[in-house]
Design a protein around this motif. Structure first.
Motif, mmCIF file in Angstrom:
data_model
loop_
_atom_site.group_PDB
_atom_site.id
_atom_site.type_symbol
_atom_site.label_atom_id
_atom_site.label_comp_id
_atom_site.label_asym_id
_atom_site.label_seq_id
_atom_site.Cartn_x
_atom_site.Cartn_y
_atom_site.Cartn_z
ATOM 1 N N TYR A 142 -10.306 -3.238 0.040
ATOM 2 C CA TYR A 142 -9.836 -1.100 -0.968
ATOM 3 C C TYR A 142 -11.524 -1.254 -1.920
ATOM 4 N N VAL A 193 -4.748 5.098 -2.754
ATOM 5 C CA VAL A 193 -5.437 4.241 -2.466
ATOM 6 C C VAL A 193 -6.985 3.968 -1.995
ATOM 7 N N GLU A 215 0.312 -1.439 0.280
ATOM 8 C CA GLU A 215 -0.099 0.067 -0.261
ATOM 9 C C GLU A 215 1.024 0.862 -0.086
ATOM 10 N N ILE A 254 -7.842 1.364 -6.389
ATOM 11 C CA ILE A 254 -6.160 1.175 -5.798
ATOM 12 C C ILE A 254 -5.684 1.763 -7.251
#
Length: 195
Positions: A137, A121, A115, A140
């Protein structure tokens, strides 16, 4: 030497759009997203996929809604040869096609997201998460993974971001060798891509 991996994405090329596979009877599966879930599946039986939008036939596409990887026999052979322990291949009859196609089910989910090296993100909203997606998530940009945590896999999905269908450089090169792909490859290892 660092191993390189790629996120396989829908390509920006003229192509046909294929519906999410259904049972041979046309009945939808209880979990139509199962081919993008990163788990071993029971044999689904006879399947078919309709053409959502006619266009140029490609050797490797993703279904339009559930993003199931659908590939020709030649592409299936690449996965059979290079990633037999990482995928299941299920035959699917594509509308109007005499040649067999296959759904590629990646059976491994690996926690190797880096990350800190990703460009941007987006987490599922912590105050109001979608049911069943808490801690995942949402999206991204500039995805990066840690190749030392890939456990020797050639094909996998990412823990908490199963949208990403990841392949090794060996798989990528072999797929490109077949050609006529409806997908593109975004490198997810090494130095981040310039903005």
């Amino acid at each position: 030497m660092e191993r390189h991996f790629y996120w396989v994405r829908l390509g920006d090329v003229p192509q046909w759009l294929v519906e999410t596979p259904t049972r041979g009877s046309g009945e939808a599966f209880d979990e139509p997203w199962m081919f993008a879930d990163g788990r071993v599946l029971e044999e689904p039986g006879r399947m078919k996929a309709l053409i959502a939008t006619p266009g140029k036939r490609r050797e490797f596409v993703f279904s339009v809604i559930e993003r199931a990887p659908i590939v020709s026999h030649a592409i299936a052979n690449v996965f059979r040869a290079l990633a037999p322990d990482d995928v299941q291949l299920f035959p699917v009859m594509v509308e109007g096609e005499a040649d067999p196609f296959f759904v590629v089910n990646a059976t491994k989910v690996i926690d190797c997201l880096d990350e800190a090296r990703c460009r941007e993100v987006h987490h599922d909203d912590e105050d109001d998460p979608s049911p069943g997606y808490e801690g995942e998530y949402r999206w991204i940009y500039g995805l990066r993974i840690d190749p030392t945590k890939t456990e020797g896999a050639q094909v996998f999905r990412l823990k908490k971001f199963k949208t990403a269908f990841i392949v090794s450089e060996d798989i990528k090169n072999a797929l490109e060798g077949v050609g006529n792909l409806g997908v593109s490859f975004e490198r997810v290892t090494g130095a981040p891509e310039p903005r």
